[in-house]
Design an enzyme around this catalytic site. Structure first.
Site, PDB file in Angstrom:
ATOM      1  N   ASN A  78     -10.011   0.427   1.774  1.00 38.14           N
ATOM      2  CA  ASN A  78      -8.861   0.938   1.135  1.00 38.14           C
ATOM      3  C   ASN A  78      -8.804   0.224  -0.255  1.00 38.14           C
ATOM      4  O   ASN A  78      -9.030  -0.969  -0.654  1.00 38.14           O
ATOM      5  CB  ASN A  78      -8.625  -0.381   2.046  1.00 38.14           C
ATOM      6  CG  ASN A  78      -6.954  -0.357   1.695  1.00 38.14           C
ATOM      7  OD1 ASN A  78      -6.291   0.290   1.425  1.00 38.14           O
ATOM      8  ND2 ASN A  78      -6.455  -1.120   2.898  1.00 38.14           N
ATOM      9  N   HIS A 126     -14.799   5.578   4.272  1.00 32.53           N
ATOM     10  CA  HIS A 126     -16.247   5.241   4.548  1.00 32.53           C
ATOM     11  C   HIS A 126     -16.910   4.791   2.420  1.00 32.53           C
ATOM     12  O   HIS A 126     -16.866   4.013   3.008  1.00 32.53           O
ATOM     13  CB  HIS A 126     -16.523   6.029   5.367  1.00 32.53           C
ATOM     14  CG  HIS A 126     -17.923   6.150   5.032  1.00 32.53           C
ATOM     15  ND1 HIS A 126     -19.064   6.457   4.044  1.00 32.53           N
ATOM     16  CD2 HIS A 126     -19.148   5.355   6.216  1.00 32.53           C
ATOM     17  CE1 HIS A 126     -20.417   6.075   4.129  1.00 32.53           C
ATOM     18  NE2 HIS A 126     -20.506   5.736   5.736  1.00 32.53           N
ATOM     19  N   CYS A 178       1.014  -1.150  -0.098  1.00 33.82           N
ATOM     20  CA  CYS A 178       0.242  -0.006   0.230  1.00 33.82           C
ATOM     21  C   CYS A 178       0.845   1.538   0.196  1.00 33.82           C
ATOM     22  O   CYS A 178       0.184   2.041  -0.584  1.00 33.82           O
ATOM     23  CB  CYS A 178      -1.205  -0.118   0.925  1.00 33.82           C
ATOM     24  SG  CYS A 178      -2.624  -1.143   1.055  1.00 33.82           S
ATOM     25  N   HIS A 184      12.534   1.656   5.613  1.00 38.08           N
ATOM     26  CA  HIS A 184      12.133   0.458   4.858  1.00 38.08           C
ATOM     27  C   HIS A 184      12.830  -0.760   6.168  1.00 38.08           C
ATOM     28  O   HIS A 184      13.257  -0.463   6.935  1.00 38.08           O
ATOM     29  CB  HIS A 184      13.250  -0.551   3.590  1.00 38.08           C
ATOM     30  CG  HIS A 184      12.193  -0.884   3.909  1.00 38.08           C
ATOM     31  ND1 HIS A 184      12.137  -2.768   4.075  1.00 38.08           N
ATOM     32  CD2 HIS A 184      11.652  -1.328   2.027  1.00 38.08           C
ATOM     33  CE1 HIS A 184      11.346  -3.574   3.265  1.00 38.08           C
ATOM     34  NE2 HIS A 184      11.631  -3.092   2.004  1.00 38.08           N
ATOM     35  N   HIS A 187      -2.949   7.229   4.888  1.00 39.90           N
ATOM     36  CA  HIS A 187      -3.571   5.312   3.902  1.00 39.90           C
ATOM     37  C   HIS A 187      -4.517   4.869   4.550  1.00 39.90           C
ATOM     38  O   HIS A 187      -4.707   4.937   6.271  1.00 39.90           O
ATOM     39  CB  HIS A 187      -2.204   4.761   3.993  1.00 39.90           C
ATOM     40  CG  HIS A 187      -2.585   3.508   3.465  1.00 39.90           C
ATOM     41  ND1 HIS A 187      -3.359   3.580   2.247  1.00 39.90           N
ATOM     42  CD2 HIS A 187      -2.813   2.542   4.009  1.00 39.90           C
ATOM     43  CE1 HIS A 187      -3.150   2.113   2.126  1.00 39.90           C
ATOM     44  NE2 HIS A 187      -3.223   1.290   3.347  1.00 39.90           N
ATOM     45  N   HIS A 192      -3.150  20.093   5.624  1.00 39.18           N
ATOM     46  CA  HIS A 192      -3.380  18.986   5.122  1.00 39.18           C
ATOM     47  C   HIS A 192      -2.969  17.767   5.074  1.00 39.18           C
ATOM     48  O   HIS A 192      -1.179  17.927   5.316  1.00 39.18           O
ATOM     49  CB  HIS A 192      -4.073  18.948   3.943  1.00 39.18           C
ATOM     50  CG  HIS A 192      -4.749  20.371   3.479  1.00 39.18           C
ATOM     51  ND1 HIS A 192      -5.965  20.269   3.814  1.00 39.18           N
ATOM     52  CD2 HIS A 192      -4.654  21.448   3.224  1.00 39.18           C
ATOM     53  CE1 HIS A 192      -6.541  21.861   3.856  1.00 39.18           C
ATOM     54  NE2 HIS A 192      -5.410  22.351   3.120  1.00 39.18           N
TER      55      HIS A 192
END
Length: 506
Positions: free
Chosen positions: A432, A428, A231, A310, A399, A395
């Site tokens: 995802n 919502h 992702c 990572h 994720h 802002h």
């Protein structure tokens, strides 16, 4: 035999413990990138001070000396040109986000939670315990009743073939790229760099080759296909595109971020592999980047920072999200019980590294003073100072890894409901959508008309590996509410909505 999955539902309070190694790394980035920012003004100030100290007679004397010394004049001019050239060549090129597009899937692919559960029952491959598990997960997921599924998965039984997976990929990629080309008035031949990321579907020829073939792009295009990076791969794609734009002449880079639901849907009964079925939904995004100075006038944002973390060297992190077969050789994504702990550690590292690059001087001083007291003066009872990231960004696009993740991020960073609204509403409305979710969140902010000139925006994503990556943007202009080509247009007035902690599926 019963099976249970241990889930730790709270992220560690990662801002309460700071690893100095990553603070130093952040300051190393700051010093490396800020060398010219600090030295050039200092030289200019020193030069101005020297000039100010000279009288009219001094200037007259200098002029007389240079008037008869052609070599000095040429040497001085050459030095100025050389220094100016070195300065401009060593500066990284500005990279602009011209525009982006997010997939709005066809209405026939929309399914409510109840319809999804009923479809899973009709498939006939899930036992009662698995169905109960998926129902409970969806009831607490934060997903609404208007998310979209892959056409192949909505068939009974699901058809998880290469042909169907390619069809889904084409639906996502070509739809968003067509929309992006239309919005930006860009031709396929204008693209010099192409980066496509998809975690679980990597055919031959590649997805990037499918785009090149479909749009008949030029033969010398620099194309890359990123697979298996989860992702957070959308920001990895941005980083790669940014590197290519730094190394090439004036051109455009096209980034396509997506996931393939056809190949990721799991039809077995291992509970640790059922959760992705409940959260992942159909989506994708295309982003147009440019290193052309003339595009600054029409671009929406300028890229200022990318920080990548990572944790794959650690075995727990490496195995936290793992694609494998279950005991019946059914392939799926397995989520480890250590996932929350692993995610918290990666997020903490990434934020600690990013902080020195983006936080204002006042936050730096307060943080360093606290650190000095604790480490040097040994005042262990002193509470660590938590930097206020709201002073660095207007802002936040976090994720949509899950409702509990967003709530814990909100708590740890002390964000308001308005700050996490784009993320919660995206979860919502669209579920995802993996690496493209941060773009649906930005589209939400634009649809609400909240992005103003000079605003700073933070995109943070995390995924398998385990990785956590951040991208920071600065708005170059006030973005007007879109009248077309925005996935939120038909429902933005209904949002935000109240998302309950539990919503029973009847």
């Amino acid at each position: 035999m019963s099976f249970s999955v241990r889930v730790r539902r709270r992220l560690p309070d990662f801002l309460q413990s700071v690893n100095l190694k990553y603070v130093k790394l952040g300051y190393h980035y700051l010093i490396s990138h800020g060398f010219y920012l600090f030295t050039i003004p200092a030289l200019l100030v020193a030069f101005s001070a020297e000039l100010g100290a000279l009288s009219k007679q001094d200037f007259s004397q200098l002029w007389k000396e240079f008037e008869f010394d052609l070599f000095s004049i040429l040497a001085c001019s050459g030095a100025i040109v050389f220094i100016a050239t070195l300065h401009f060549m060593s500066r990284p090129r500005a990279v602009y986000l011209v525009d982006f597009a997010c997939l709005k899937p066809p209405e026939e692919l929309k399914r409510s939670k109840r319809e999804f559960i009923e479809h899973c029952r009709q498939i006939g491959k899930f036992n009662d315990a698995s169905m109960e598990f998926q129902v409970k997960a969806l009831e607490r997921s934060g997903l609404g009743d208007e998310t979209y599924m892959s056409p192949a998965i909505l068939k009974n039984p699901p058809v998880q073939t290469m042909k169907e997976a390619r069809a889904e990929a084409e639906l996502v990629m070509f739809t968003v790229v067509d929309e992006l080309f239309e919005k930006t008035k860009t031709r396929p031949k204008d693209i010099g760099v192409l980066v496509v990321n998809c975690g679980l579907f990597n055919p031959t020829p590649s997805l990037s080759a499918m785009i090149i073939n479909h749009y008949k792009m030029r033969g010398n295009i620099l194309s890359f296909n990123i697979g298996g990076m989860g992702c957070s791969a959308g920001i990895i794609s941005l980083d790669l595109a940014n590197d290519m734009l730094q190394a090439t002449g004036s051109t455009y880079a096209l980034v396509v971020s997506m996931e393939n639901i056809t190949t990721s849907f799991y039809t077995g009964n291992k509970k640790s592999m059922l959760l992705p079925n409940c959260f992942f939904r159909l989506g994708g995004a295309a982003i147009l980047l440019s290193n052309k100075r003339k595009d600054r006038r029409r671009a929406k944002y300028q890229l200022t920072h990318i920080v990548r973390t990572h944790k794959g060297a650690d075995d727990k992190s490496f195995k936290s999200i793992y694609q494998e077969e279950d005991e019946n050789m059914v392939k799926g994504l397995s989520l480890s019980p250590d996932l929350v702990e692993v995610a918290g550690d990666a997020i903490k590292t990434n934020i600690t590294t990013l902080g020195p690059l983006v936080l204002p001087l006042s936050e730096h001083l307060l943080f360093l003073m606290t650190l000095f007291c604790k480490k040097v003066l040994r005042k262990k009872e002193m509470k660590p100072y938590i930097p206020d990231f709201k002073l660095a960004f207007e802002h936040f696009c976090i994720h949509t890894g899950g409702k509990w993740v967003l709530e814990e991020m909100q708590k740890n960073l002390e964000l308001s409901e308005k700050h996490v609204e784009p993320s919660k509403m995206t979860l919502h409305r669209f579920g995802n959508t993996s690496s493209s979710s941060i773009w649906y969140e930005l589209a939400y902010l634009e649809a609400k008309g909240r992005v103003k000139r000079g605003d700073r925006l933070w995109q943070i994503a995390f995924g398998s590996g385990f990785k956590c990556n951040s991208a920071v943007w600065k708005a170059l202009r006030t973005v007007k509410k879109p009248k077309a080509n925005n996935p939120w247009l038909d429902c933005i007035d209904a949002y935000p909505v109240e998302v309950p902690d539990f919503q029973r599926i009847n």
